[in-house]
Motif scaffolding. Structure first.
Motif, PDB file in Angstrom:
ATOM      1  N   GLN A 384       0.827  -1.209   0.000  1.00 15.94           N
ATOM      2  CA  GLN A 384       0.000   0.000   0.000  1.00 15.94           C
ATOM      3  C   GLN A 384       0.857   1.253   0.000  1.00 15.94           C
ATOM      4  O   GLN A 384       0.555   2.226  -0.695  1.00 15.94           O
ATOM      5  N   ALA A 385       1.931   1.233   0.808  1.00 18.70           N
ATOM      6  CA  ALA A 385       2.813   2.400   0.855  1.00 18.70           C
ATOM      7  C   ALA A 385       3.438   2.668  -0.508  1.00 18.70           C
ATOM      8  O   ALA A 385       3.542   3.826  -0.953  1.00 18.70           O
ATOM      9  N   ALA A 386       3.835   1.605  -1.222  1.00 20.66           N
ATOM     10  CA  ALA A 386       4.408   1.783  -2.563  1.00 20.66           C
ATOM     11  C   ALA A 386       3.370   2.326  -3.537  1.00 20.66           C
ATOM     12  O   ALA A 386       3.653   3.202  -4.359  1.00 20.66           O
ATOM     13  N   ALA A 387       2.129   1.815  -3.417  1.00 15.37           N
ATOM     14  CA  ALA A 387       1.077   2.244  -4.334  1.00 15.37           C
ATOM     15  C   ALA A 387       0.700   3.712  -4.116  1.00 15.37           C
ATOM     16  O   ALA A 387       0.560   4.483  -5.075  1.00 15.37           O
ATOM     17  N   VAL A 388       0.528   4.118  -2.857  1.00 13.76           N
ATOM     18  CA  VAL A 388       0.112   5.501  -2.601  1.00 13.76           C
ATOM     19  C   VAL A 388       1.263   6.467  -2.882  1.00 13.76           C
ATOM     20  O   VAL A 388       1.014   7.647  -3.199  1.00 13.76           O
ATOM     21  N   THR A 389       2.500   6.006  -2.763  1.00 11.21           N
ATOM     22  CA  THR A 389       3.630   6.861  -3.131  1.00 11.21           C
ATOM     23  C   THR A 389       3.594   7.174  -4.624  1.00 11.21           C
ATOM     24  O   THR A 389       3.839   8.314  -5.048  1.00 11.21           O
ATOM     25  N   GLU A 390       3.254   6.154  -5.400  1.00  8.18           N
ATOM     26  CA  GLU A 390       3.133   6.378  -6.844  1.00  8.18           C
ATOM     27  C   GLU A 390       1.956   7.304  -7.149  1.00  8.18           C
ATOM     28  O   GLU A 390       2.056   8.207  -7.997  1.00  8.18           O
ATOM     29  N   ARG A 391       0.859   7.109  -6.431  1.00  9.20           N
ATOM     30  CA  ARG A 391      -0.295   7.993  -6.634  1.00  9.20           C
ATOM     31  C   ARG A 391       0.057   9.427  -6.287  1.00  9.20           C
ATOM     32  O   ARG A 391      -0.369  10.361  -6.956  1.00  9.20           O
ATOM     33  N   ARG A 430      -0.896   8.504   1.862  1.00 10.64           N
ATOM     34  CA  ARG A 430       0.489   8.062   2.020  1.00 10.64           C
ATOM     35  C   ARG A 430       0.890   8.050   3.487  1.00 10.64           C
ATOM     36  O   ARG A 430       1.528   7.099   3.960  1.00 10.64           O
ATOM     37  N   ASN A 431       0.516   9.100   4.208  1.00 10.98           N
ATOM     38  CA  ASN A 431       0.827   9.140   5.643  1.00 10.98           C
ATOM     39  C   ASN A 431       0.141   8.000   6.375  1.00 10.98           C
ATOM     40  O   ASN A 431       0.738   7.352   7.255  1.00 10.98           O
ATOM     41  N   ASP A 432      -1.117   7.722   6.008  1.00 13.24           N
ATOM     42  CA  ASP A 432      -1.832   6.614   6.648  1.00 13.24           C
ATOM     43  C   ASP A 432      -1.163   5.278   6.336  1.00 13.24           C
ATOM     44  O   ASP A 432      -1.035   4.413   7.213  1.00 13.24           O
ATOM     45  N   ALA A 433      -0.729   5.089   5.088  1.00 13.15           N
ATOM     46  CA  ALA A 433      -0.103   3.821   4.704  1.00 13.15           C
ATOM     47  C   ALA A 433       1.229   3.625   5.410  1.00 13.15           C
ATOM     48  O   ALA A 433       1.536   2.524   5.896  1.00 13.15           O
ATOM     49  N   LEU A 434       2.030   4.691   5.487  1.00 10.55           N
ATOM     50  CA  LEU A 434       3.321   4.573   6.172  1.00 10.55           C
ATOM     51  C   LEU A 434       3.119   4.312   7.667  1.00 10.55           C
ATOM     52  O   LEU A 434       3.843   3.515   8.280  1.00 10.55           O
ATOM     53  N   ALA A 435       2.135   5.001   8.271  1.00 11.15           N
ATOM     54  CA  ALA A 435       1.859   4.779   9.697  1.00 11.15           C
ATOM     55  C   ALA A 435       1.358   3.358   9.925  1.00 11.15           C
ATOM     56  O   ALA A 435       1.730   2.702  10.913  1.00 11.15           O
TER      57      ALA A 435
END
Length: 455
Positions: A384-391, A430-435
């Motif tokens: 998820q973190a990789a996906a939202v970073t791309e988004r 992205r913040n939510d995914a990293l957290a």
């Protein structure tokens, strides 16, 4: 089954007590410079959380009970000095002596008072257990109970470390959210400025200015909320670390700067490590040792005990003419029957053993489930973190392209505002995914009993 040894368990608990009693503890380089890392926060909470004080008091009580049990193996010394007068009724003792010549009773057959007779007595008495298998077993059982109580320190410390680590993640997430809202605010202010400039130059319309003002106000509201969330999160972290509410608190990590492990994990090895190192399993193991020691102590009560007793003092009618007297004895005692009390206590210990066995099985199943669940979450949140970073990258490109069109006057600012809303959401996701990923790391570390070693 994989168990941590009795001595290793005691050593770990003693280390926690020692750390709490030591005012100066070695800090990491980041802490020494006034900044706190995620691992520092976990270890600090495991060392100085207030809930640990309750367990340390219980450990002190258990250690005191060990000393109490040892007392039965040491000499028992008593001493006293007595000045007394006594009277005696001859009939009480059945005195019916007759004069050999006259046949008359020397004392009244119905009873006669003798005395008062003065008596002085000063003496001391010493008794020493020479052999008492039950007493030795009770000392060992008390020690095992003390170890079991001390093992709770590891459990409480792990819980405190988990609370502090999650509070740390909430703080860095809140700070990341605040930074995102600040960036959104900068973009919104820039959009409003461009709209005003274009209106003043006659190339824009008032609607664009109103839209920009509305977006700027909306971002300002979000910014205020993000700042409040950050302040609340920092207060929670101070509480988890047992710090004063106004204590300085500088974090060394940022949400994006925390590590993300891309390597695959060996599930079987991690589960084996969890079953070996988890604090709650170590507590059950220590409680099982204590239960077995208690059962042995009860069984040992059937064995004979050997003790020595000595008594010496000066006895007389006055202090001027005392006569030294003494007595000594070796005593063997057996307790073949006590009304089935021992059997009932052994039945109780058997029931306790069954309870501990059931708890051990349940905790092992729970540990396995927690490890597997944490690994699943870790893999999912990593993706998820990789996906939202791309988004987020695409959202930033969209804003940039919309701004260029708006500056060139070929489009209104509605496209820019739409892109800003998308960028705002992408930053939050992205913040939510990293957290969530860091929370999964903490969950896995706690499931394996290695939370205090987290980076």
């Amino acid at each position: 089954m994989i168990f941590t040894s009795h001595r290793k368990l005691r050593t770990r608990a003693a280390a926690l007590v020692a750390m709490a009693a030591t005012p100066c503890v070695a800090l990491s380089s980041a802490q020494a410079q006034g900044a706190l890392t995620l691992g520092d926060a976990a270890r600090m909470a495991a060392r100085q959380n207030t809930s640990l004080d309750v367990v340390r008091a219980r450990v002190a009580q258990a250690d005191a009970r060990v000393v109490q049990q040892k007392a039965s193996l040491y000499p028992d010394v008593t001493a006293f000095v007595q000045q007394a007068q006594r009277t005696t009724n001859t009939a009480t003792f059945g005195f019916a002596f007759r004069d050999a010549t006259t046949g008359q009773y020397l004392f009244d057959p119905n009873g006669q008072l003798l005395g008062p007779i003065p008596q002085t007595d000063a003496r001391f008495r010493v008794s020493q257990t020479l052999y008492d298998a039950a007493a030795f077993a009770r000392v060992k059982a008390a020690r095992s109970s003390s170890v079991a109580t001390a093992a709770d320190l590891n459990t409480v410390a792990e819980g405190a470390a988990a609370t502090a680590a999650m509070a740390y993640i909430r703080v860095v997430r809140a700070e990341a959210q605040l930074s995102a809202r600040l960036a959104d605010s900068t973009l919104a202010a820039d959009l409003e400025r461009i709209a005003r400039d274009q209106l003043a130059a006659g190339a824009g319309i008032a609607l664009d200015v109103t839209r920009a003002q509305s977006q700027n106000a909306n971002v300002r509201v979000q910014l205020i909320g993000a700042r409040g969330d950050r302040d609340h999160a920092r207060l929670e972290l101070r509480r988890a670390l047992n710090l004063a509410a106004d204590a300085p608190l500088v974090l060394a990590d940022s949400l994006g700067g925390l590590p993300i492990d891309a390597s695959a994990s060996d599930e079987a090895a991690i589960i084996a490590r969890a079953l070996d190192q988890r604090a709650d399993l170590q507590v059950i193991k220590a409680q099982e040792d204590a239960q077995r020691s208690q059962a042995k102590a009860i069984k040992a009560e059937r064995l004979p005990t050997l003790s020595a007793v000595g008594d010496e003092g000066a006895l007389g009618k006055s202090w001027a003419h005392p006569i030294s007297t003494y007595s000594w004895a070796l005593q063997v005692s057996i307790h073949p029957f006590d009304g089935f009390r021992r059997e009932a206590r052994l039945d109780e210990q058997t029931a306790i053993a069954r309870e501990l066995e059931a708890r051990d099985k349940d905790v092992r199943l729970q540990a396995t489930l927690e490890v597997r669940s944490a690994l699943v979450d870790l893999a999912a949140t990593r993706e998820q973190a990789a996906a939202v970073t791309e988004r987020l990258r695409f959202a930033e490109q969209e804003v940039s392209q919309a701004q260029e069109r708006f500056r060139a006057g070929v489009a209104g600012n509605s496209d820019v505002i739409t892109a800003l809303l998308s960028l705002n959401q992408a930053r939050t996701l992205r913040n939510d995914a990293l957290a969530a990923y860091q929370a999964s790391r903490i969950a896995l570390a706690r499931a394996t009993g290695q939370l205090q070693e987290i980076r």
